[in-house]
Enzyme design. Structure first.
Site: not given
Length: 266
Positions: A42, A100
């Site tokens: 992110y 992830h």
């Protein structure tokens, strides 16, 4: 540190403006959130860390989660990048570290060995998985020396993830629902809108209440404005009845909002 994930946390995906990100995390914590979710991918861990540090809360009361990106899941890279995430977040220990996506450099034995060593070395407290299929979850359960703490996946009224929720219940870990508001489109789902009108609530609150009413499920809506941050947290006070839940459970349409060609389900 609690052994349970708070039912509603603050998501930070695409919260890319450093000032906005820091302020939204600080605001969320001061309003009562105790679960903050980010990821190295992110590119906002620095701002998230600043927001945590600025909030008027006890660090030990906050569960902070981040994720190692799929290009960094070899043993050595996972160890290195987890430590870098911890530094960017300004933490002594990361409470929850996720794989992830189980793609690219992911290999169950090597990747999960790195995560276990990070836990044993005190860099992280708990191991999480994200965006896994059931067969990949089963493989991870065979490799890990203990059950993962959480599995994070897209989940909302238009992607109810019955199989993954059942797996979480069976094995005793938490399913963390990201994109729980279907990228804002819960306000266009007639069944959700009908329940919201019945309770004088917003469709977002209904979606969150429906999710968190499920066994072993919590949600991490992304919010930037104080109004929406507060609105989402107030979903904890909304109680849906059996009729409400059945109406949303019966939705037979399906739409996935987070997808790309390398996703495990493609």
């Amino acid at each position: 540190m609690t052994d349970d994930l708070p039912e509603i946390g603050i998501g930070t995906y695409e919260n890319n403006d450093p000032v906005v990100c820091e302020e939204s995390v600080e605001t969320a914590l001061n309003l009562g959130y105790r679960h903050v979710d980010t990821a190295e991918g992110y590119e906002n861990e620095d701002a998230v860390g600043e927001g945590i540090a600025a909030a008027d809360v006890d660090r030990e009361d906050v569960l902070v989660a981040t994720k190692v990106s799929p290009d960094h899941l070899t043993y050595d890279a996972a160890v290195e990048h987890a430590r870098e995430s911890r530094e960017r977040l300004r933490l002594d220990v990361v409470d929850l570290l996720y794989v992830h996506w189980p793609i690219r450099t992911y290999a169950a034995e090597d990747t999960l060995a790195a995560f276990e060593d990070l836990r044993d070395d005190g860099v992280i407290r708990r191991i999480g998985l994200s965006n896994f299929r059931v067969d990949q979850l089963d493989e991870a359960l065979e490799v890990l020396d203990s059950t993962p703490f959480a599995h994070q996946v897209e989940c909302h009224p238009l992607l109810q993830q019955d199989e993954l929720r059942a797996h979480a219940r069976e094995h005793g870990y938490t399913l963390v629902a990201y994109s729980p508001l279907a990228k804002g489109e819960v306000s266009e789902i007639p069944e959700v809108v009908e329940v919201a009108e019945k309770h004088d609530a917003t469709p977002a609150q209904v979606s969150l209440a429906w999710l968190t009413g499920k066994e072993n499920v919590v949600a991490i809506p992304k919010s930037e404005s104080e109004a929406h941050i507060r609105e989402n947290l107030e979903a904890r006070d909304l109680e849906l009845d059996d009729e409400d839940e059945a109406k949303i459970d019966a939705i037979d349409r399906e739409k996935r909002y987070v997808d790309f060609e390398e996703a495990p389900w493609n």
